[in-house]
Design a protein around this motif. Structure first.
Motif, PDB file in Angstrom:
ATOM      1  N   ALA A  71      40.823  35.916  25.761  1.00 52.20           N
ATOM      2  CA  ALA A  71      40.605  36.061  24.418  1.00 52.20           C
ATOM      3  C   ALA A  71      39.628  37.349  24.476  1.00 52.20           C
ATOM      4  O   ALA A  71      39.338  37.677  23.591  1.00 52.20           O
ATOM      5  CB  ALA A  71      39.176  34.675  23.494  1.00 52.20           C
ATOM      6  N   LEU A  72      39.186  37.229  25.372  1.00 53.13           N
ATOM      7  CA  LEU A  72      37.943  38.382  25.673  1.00 53.13           C
ATOM      8  C   LEU A  72      39.166  40.061  26.085  1.00 53.13           C
ATOM      9  O   LEU A  72      37.958  41.223  26.348  1.00 53.13           O
ATOM     10  CB  LEU A  72      36.713  37.933  26.729  1.00 53.13           C
ATOM     11  N   GLY A  73      40.013  39.944  26.417  1.00 47.47           N
ATOM     12  CA  GLY A  73      40.757  41.018  26.443  1.00 47.47           C
ATOM     13  C   GLY A  73      40.973  41.179  28.175  1.00 47.47           C
ATOM     14  O   GLY A  73      41.211  42.735  28.291  1.00 47.47           O
ATOM     15  N   VAL A  74      40.289  40.654  29.210  1.00 48.11           N
ATOM     16  CA  VAL A  74      39.835  41.075  30.507  1.00 48.11           C
ATOM     17  C   VAL A  74      41.714  41.194  31.229  1.00 48.11           C
ATOM     18  O   VAL A  74      41.770  40.147  31.073  1.00 48.11           O
ATOM     19  CB  VAL A  74      39.093  40.545  31.231  1.00 48.11           C
ATOM     20  N   ALA A  75      41.580  42.054  31.471  1.00 45.34           N
ATOM     21  CA  ALA A  75      43.038  42.175  32.829  1.00 45.34           C
ATOM     22  C   ALA A  75      43.418  41.170  33.440  1.00 45.34           C
ATOM     23  O   ALA A  75      42.162  41.151  33.787  1.00 45.34           O
ATOM     24  CB  ALA A  75      43.326  43.740  32.964  1.00 45.34           C
ATOM     25  N   LYS A  76      43.809  41.152  33.518  1.00 45.29           N
ATOM     26  CA  LYS A  76      44.402  39.967  34.517  1.00 45.29           C
ATOM     27  C   LYS A  76      43.790  40.570  35.783  1.00 45.29           C
ATOM     28  O   LYS A  76      43.543  39.520  36.639  1.00 45.29           O
ATOM     29  CB  LYS A  76      45.639  39.474  34.457  1.00 45.29           C
ATOM     30  N   ASP A  77      44.285  41.500  36.326  1.00 43.07           N
ATOM     31  CA  ASP A  77      43.266  41.224  37.704  1.00 43.07           C
ATOM     32  C   ASP A  77      42.068  41.669  38.155  1.00 43.07           C
ATOM     33  O   ASP A  77      41.295  42.202  39.088  1.00 43.07           O
ATOM     34  CB  ASP A  77      44.241  42.699  37.919  1.00 43.07           C
ATOM     35  N   PRO A  98      27.800  26.105  45.361  1.00 44.24           N
ATOM     36  CA  PRO A  98      26.949  25.593  44.619  1.00 44.24           C
ATOM     37  C   PRO A  98      27.700  26.789  43.389  1.00 44.24           C
ATOM     38  O   PRO A  98      27.161  28.185  43.929  1.00 44.24           O
ATOM     39  CB  PRO A  98      25.785  25.211  44.940  1.00 44.24           C
ATOM     40  N   CYS A  99      27.389  26.438  42.552  1.00 44.83           N
ATOM     41  CA  CYS A  99      27.279  27.875  40.977  1.00 44.83           C
ATOM     42  C   CYS A  99      25.985  28.266  41.113  1.00 44.83           C
ATOM     43  O   CYS A  99      25.329  27.458  41.621  1.00 44.83           O
ATOM     44  CB  CYS A  99      28.033  27.328  39.783  1.00 44.83           C
ATOM     45  N   GLY A 100      25.801  29.885  41.025  1.00 41.93           N
ATOM     46  CA  GLY A 100      24.439  30.193  40.737  1.00 41.93           C
ATOM     47  C   GLY A 100      23.617  29.672  39.627  1.00 41.93           C
ATOM     48  O   GLY A 100      24.194  28.855  38.561  1.00 41.93           O
ATOM     49  N   ASN A 101      23.303  30.619  39.238  1.00 41.09           N
ATOM     50  CA  ASN A 101      22.151  29.126  37.757  1.00 41.09           C
ATOM     51  C   ASN A 101      22.393  30.068  36.914  1.00 41.09           C
ATOM     52  O   ASN A 101      21.959  30.344  35.539  1.00 41.09           O
ATOM     53  CB  ASN A 101      20.135  29.684  38.265  1.00 41.09           C
ATOM     54  N   ASP A 102      23.245  30.882  37.014  1.00 42.18           N
ATOM     55  CA  ASP A 102      23.502  32.340  35.764  1.00 42.18           C
ATOM     56  C   ASP A 102      24.830  32.197  35.065  1.00 42.18           C
ATOM     57  O   ASP A 102      25.285  33.310  35.223  1.00 42.18           O
ATOM     58  CB  ASP A 102      22.731  33.249  35.424  1.00 42.18           C
ATOM     59  N   ILE A 103      25.363  30.790  36.150  1.00 40.53           N
ATOM     60  CA  ILE A 103      26.817  31.247  35.099  1.00 40.53           C
ATOM     61  C   ILE A 103      27.872  30.117  33.716  1.00 40.53           C
ATOM     62  O   ILE A 103      27.416  29.549  33.631  1.00 40.53           O
ATOM     63  CB  ILE A 103      27.496  30.280  36.562  1.00 40.53           C
ATOM     64  N   VAL A 104      28.715  30.663  33.564  1.00 43.64           N
ATOM     65  CA  VAL A 104      29.788  30.259  32.546  1.00 43.64           C
ATOM     66  C   VAL A 104      31.223  29.954  33.394  1.00 43.64           C
ATOM     67  O   VAL A 104      31.723  31.606  33.161  1.00 43.64           O
ATOM     68  CB  VAL A 104      29.803  31.631  31.511  1.00 43.64           C
ATOM     69  N   ASP A 105      31.464  29.562  33.656  1.00 42.93           N
ATOM     70  CA  ASP A 105      33.153  28.984  34.245  1.00 42.93           C
ATOM     71  C   ASP A 105      33.886  28.783  32.985  1.00 42.93           C
ATOM     72  O   ASP A 105      33.654  27.724  32.485  1.00 42.93           O
ATOM     73  CB  ASP A 105      32.665  28.121  35.370  1.00 42.93           C
ATOM     74  N   ALA A 106      34.653  29.696  33.331  1.00 48.39           N
ATOM     75  CA  ALA A 106      35.846  30.002  31.682  1.00 48.39           C
ATOM     76  C   ALA A 106      36.963  29.373  32.129  1.00 48.39           C
ATOM     77  O   ALA A 106      37.515  29.780  32.655  1.00 48.39           O
ATOM     78  CB  ALA A 106      35.378  30.960  30.862  1.00 48.39           C
ATOM     79  N   SER A 107      37.820  28.849  30.781  1.00 50.06           N
ATOM     80  CA  SER A 107      38.862  28.613  31.206  1.00 50.06           C
ATOM     81  C   SER A 107      39.960  29.790  31.195  1.00 50.06           C
ATOM     82  O   SER A 107      39.092  30.915  30.454  1.00 50.06           O
ATOM     83  CB  SER A 107      39.481  27.100  29.709  1.00 50.06           C
ATOM     84  N   ARG A 108      41.148  29.603  31.834  1.00 48.41           N
ATOM     85  CA  ARG A 108      42.298  31.087  31.085  1.00 48.41           C
ATOM     86  C   ARG A 108      41.864  31.454  29.790  1.00 48.41           C
ATOM     87  O   ARG A 108      41.798  32.458  29.433  1.00 48.41           O
ATOM     88  CB  ARG A 108      43.652  30.888  32.081  1.00 48.41           C
ATOM     89  N   ALA A 109      42.077  30.245  28.819  1.00 38.52           N
ATOM     90  CA  ALA A 109      41.987  30.912  27.162  1.00 38.52           C
ATOM     91  C   ALA A 109      40.811  31.615  26.599  1.00 38.52           C
ATOM     92  O   ALA A 109      41.242  33.039  26.352  1.00 38.52           O
ATOM     93  CB  ALA A 109      42.006  30.361  26.604  1.00 38.52           C
ATOM     94  N   VAL A 110      40.082  31.451  27.621  1.00 36.08           N
ATOM     95  CA  VAL A 110      38.502  32.415  27.268  1.00 36.08           C
ATOM     96  C   VAL A 110      38.499  33.839  27.474  1.00 36.08           C
ATOM     97  O   VAL A 110      38.211  34.634  27.488  1.00 36.08           O
ATOM     98  CB  VAL A 110      37.080  31.887  28.048  1.00 36.08           C
ATOM     99  N   TRP A 111      39.156  33.355  28.883  1.00 40.80           N
ATOM    100  CA  TRP A 111      39.982  35.769  29.478  1.00 40.80           C
ATOM    101  C   TRP A 111      40.695  36.201  29.036  1.00 40.80           C
ATOM    102  O   TRP A 111      39.631  36.881  28.660  1.00 40.80           O
ATOM    103  CB  TRP A 111      39.685  35.013  30.951  1.00 40.80           C
TER     104      TRP A 111
END
Length: 142
Positions: free
Chosen positions: A124-130, A109-122
């Protein structure tokens, strides 16, 4: 399992959550990686429209409490993280009350504070893939 999902361990008990922080103002949350495409680690089709979606879209699933019985379907949220912000549409629920079954790709089960996002969101936020998978964020209604 396209995004290195954690599978349930037989006999292990997992916490379940019936409520989540309300998405208002700047709600603290954790961004996780999910696929919304058929045959990938998201499990079944999205709750909001019973369809699969491209991971190239800015889309998310919210924990059960934040999803609020589908009332957030097709609503946009603003996600702030990594010094950037992005607007994404809610298309699914990240189940906080059940898991370890086919509908949830045998994930806990997911935690109660999760935003489960698509690759496109990651992206767009510029988070390094690793570093994809888990990051602290804030989110609010768009």
């Amino acid at each position: 399992m396209g995004d290195e999902s954690d599978c349930c361990v037989e006999g292990k008990m997992y916490p379940v959550y019936w409520c989540s922080p309300l998405v208002s103002g700047y709600t603290s949350a954790h961004l996780t990686l999910n696929s919304f495409e058929k045959g990938k680690d998201g499990g079944g089709p999205s709750e909001c429209d019973n369809k699969y979606h491209s991971d190239d879209l800015l889309i998310v699933a919210l924990s059960t409490g934040g999803f609020d019985n589908m009332s957030r379907c097709r609503h946009n949220i603003t996600i702030n993280g990594n010094g950037r912000s992005v607007v994404a549409m809610v298309v699914n629920e990240c189940q906080s009350t059940m898991g370890c079954d086919a509908d949830n790709d045998y994930q806990p089960p997911c935690g109660n504070d999760i935003v489960d996002a698509s690759r496109a969101v990651w992206e767009a936020l510029g988070v390094a893939k690793d570093n994809w998978g888990w990051v602290n964020i804030t989110c609010s209604d768009a």
